[in-house]
Scaffold this motif. Structure first.
Motif, PDB file in Angstrom:
ATOM      1  N   ARG A   1       0.709  -1.201  -0.048  1.00 58.96           N
ATOM      2  CA  ARG A   1       0.160  -0.095  -0.014  1.00 58.96           C
ATOM      3  C   ARG A   1       0.806   1.269  -0.224  1.00 58.96           C
ATOM      4  O   ARG A   1       0.270   2.375   0.243  1.00 58.96           O
ATOM      5  CB  ARG A   1      -0.911   0.039   1.113  1.00 58.96           C
ATOM      6  N   ALA A   2       2.277   1.257  -0.272  1.00 58.85           N
ATOM      7  CA  ALA A   2       2.970   2.273  -0.168  1.00 58.85           C
ATOM      8  C   ALA A   2       2.388   3.327  -0.941  1.00 58.85           C
ATOM      9  O   ALA A   2       2.666   4.723  -0.381  1.00 58.85           O
ATOM     10  CB  ALA A   2       4.439   2.052  -0.549  1.00 58.85           C
ATOM     11  N   PHE A   3       2.098   3.500  -1.976  1.00 58.62           N
ATOM     12  CA  PHE A   3       1.485   4.588  -2.800  1.00 58.62           C
ATOM     13  C   PHE A   3      -0.012   4.492  -3.370  1.00 58.62           C
ATOM     14  O   PHE A   3      -0.599   4.890  -4.433  1.00 58.62           O
ATOM     15  CB  PHE A   3       2.229   4.758  -4.550  1.00 58.62           C
ATOM     16  N   GLU A   4      -0.660   3.548  -2.674  1.00 59.05           N
ATOM     17  CA  GLU A   4      -1.922   3.194  -3.050  1.00 59.05           C
ATOM     18  C   GLU A   4      -2.668   4.487  -2.978  1.00 59.05           C
ATOM     19  O   GLU A   4      -2.697   5.269  -2.218  1.00 59.05           O
ATOM     20  CB  GLU A   4      -2.783   2.158  -1.961  1.00 59.05           C
ATOM     21  N   GLY A   5      -3.583   4.767  -3.954  1.00 65.52           N
ATOM     22  CA  GLY A   5      -4.403   5.772  -4.294  1.00 65.52           C
ATOM     23  C   GLY A   5      -3.901   7.234  -4.405  1.00 65.52           C
ATOM     24  O   GLY A   5      -4.392   8.024  -4.352  1.00 65.52           O
ATOM     25  N   CYS A   6      -2.398   7.361  -4.690  1.00 62.98           N
ATOM     26  CA  CYS A   6      -1.849   8.292  -5.162  1.00 62.98           C
ATOM     27  C   CYS A   6      -2.197   8.693  -6.600  1.00 62.98           C
ATOM     28  O   CYS A   6      -1.127   8.384  -7.393  1.00 62.98           O
ATOM     29  CB  CYS A   6      -0.100   8.172  -5.042  1.00 62.98           C
ATOM     30  N   SER A   7      -3.510   9.183  -6.888  1.00 69.66           N
ATOM     31  CA  SER A   7      -3.782   9.435  -8.158  1.00 69.66           C
ATOM     32  C   SER A   7      -3.033  10.378  -9.080  1.00 69.66           C
ATOM     33  O   SER A   7      -2.843  10.208 -10.084  1.00 69.66           O
ATOM     34  CB  SER A   7      -5.338   9.871  -8.140  1.00 69.66           C
ATOM     35  N   GLY A   8      -2.379  11.109  -8.369  1.00 71.15           N
ATOM     36  CA  GLY A   8      -1.629  12.457  -9.277  1.00 71.15           C
ATOM     37  C   GLY A   8      -0.014  12.035  -9.174  1.00 71.15           C
ATOM     38  O   GLY A   8       0.690  12.630  -9.976  1.00 71.15           O
ATOM     39  N   LEU A   9       0.286  10.667  -9.041  1.00 71.42           N
ATOM     40  CA  LEU A   9       1.647  10.407  -8.970  1.00 71.42           C
ATOM     41  C   LEU A   9       2.253  10.162 -10.415  1.00 71.42           C
ATOM     42  O   LEU A   9       1.745   9.549 -11.331  1.00 71.42           O
ATOM     43  CB  LEU A   9       1.911   9.224  -8.132  1.00 71.42           C
ATOM     44  N   VAL A  10       3.431  10.745 -10.620  1.00 71.70           N
ATOM     45  CA  VAL A  10       4.072  10.535 -11.947  1.00 71.70           C
ATOM     46  C   VAL A  10       5.095   9.637 -11.628  1.00 71.70           C
ATOM     47  O   VAL A  10       5.791   9.856 -10.782  1.00 71.70           O
ATOM     48  CB  VAL A  10       4.661  11.881 -12.543  1.00 71.70           C
ATOM     49  N   MET A  11       5.020   8.561 -12.440  1.00 70.96           N
ATOM     50  CA  MET A  11       5.881   7.467 -12.259  1.00 70.96           C
ATOM     51  C   MET A  11       7.357   7.612 -12.663  1.00 70.96           C
ATOM     52  O   MET A  11       8.058   6.632 -12.206  1.00 70.96           O
ATOM     53  CB  MET A  11       5.274   6.129 -12.909  1.00 70.96           C
ATOM     54  N   ASP A  12       7.916   8.727 -13.276  1.00 73.33           N
ATOM     55  CA  ASP A  12       9.126   8.928 -13.427  1.00 73.33           C
ATOM     56  C   ASP A  12      10.192   8.611 -12.494  1.00 73.33           C
ATOM     57  O   ASP A  12       9.932   9.204 -11.395  1.00 73.33           O
ATOM     58  CB  ASP A  12       9.689  10.195 -14.236  1.00 73.33           C
TER      59      ASP A  12
END
Length: 199
Positions: free
Chosen positions: A61-72
């Motif tokens: 769940r480290a980044f669960e729901g981080c909808s605005g996250l850029v994956m670079d």
């Protein structure tokens, strides 16, 4: 938040969970693991490392729901495992829609539901040394398109791993290394045109 000067080997569990103001985090290059729920349901958009990262583990769940996250930069070459639900529902409001894990050349395990419902993803590239795709790992990623190429090192595909990835096309070739294929792994992948078991 700039944590580059902080001596951290592990980012603690739930460290920034639910933060409404967090947008950018700079982490020290010697960080080895990101704890469970560390950024879950936060407004994080950009994750950066100083120097060459040695990150090996992204927790459940480290980044669960981080909808605005850029994956670079989120998946360095040193990464070994991605935890359960680590990115479930992430990326859906960012411009990131192509999940290229090929640079994470050490990655062996993608956990259960790790990318479940990342429904804005349109392309998936898996790393060459991947061994395990967990249950429901890419379930409901229904905008993934094109041919899915499975690495020759893959041994396990969990139940419902690609459930309802209805826009994947072409012939699905299962590698000779595969020893376990879970129930309904490709259920509702209606656009697939064939199955190649010849490897």
């Amino acid at each position: 938040i700039d944590l580059s000067g902080v001596f951290l080997m592990t980012l603690p569990e739930g460290a920034f969970e639910g933060s409404r103001t967090l947008r950018r985090v700079v982490l020290p290059g010697y960080l080895q693991s990101i704890g469970n729920g560390a950024f879950a349901d936060s407004r994080l958009e950009k994750l950066e490392f100083t120097g060459t990262p040695i990150l090996t583990t992204i927790g459940d769940r480290a980044f669960e729901g981080c909808s605005g996250l850029v994956m670079d930069g989120v998946f360095p070459a040193s990464l070994l495992s991605i935890g359960e639900r680590a990115f479930a529902g992430a990326f859906t409001e960012s411009e990131s829609n192509q999940l290229d894990l090929s640079r994470a050349s050490a990655l062996r395990t993608i956990g259960k539901d790790a990318f479940r419902a990342c429904n804005t993803l349109t392309k998936l590239t898996l790393p060459m040394n991947l061994a395990e795709i967990g249950e429901g790992a890419f379930s409901e990623c229904y905008n993934l398109t094109g041919t899915l190429t499975l690495p020759m090192s893959l041994t396990t595909i969990g139940a419902e791993a690609f459930y309802n990835c209805k826009n994947l096309t072409g012939i699905l070739a299962l590698p000779a290394s595969l020893s376990q294929l879970g129930e309904r792994a490709f259920m509702r992948c209606a656009a697939l045109t064939g199955l190649d078991l010849s490897a």
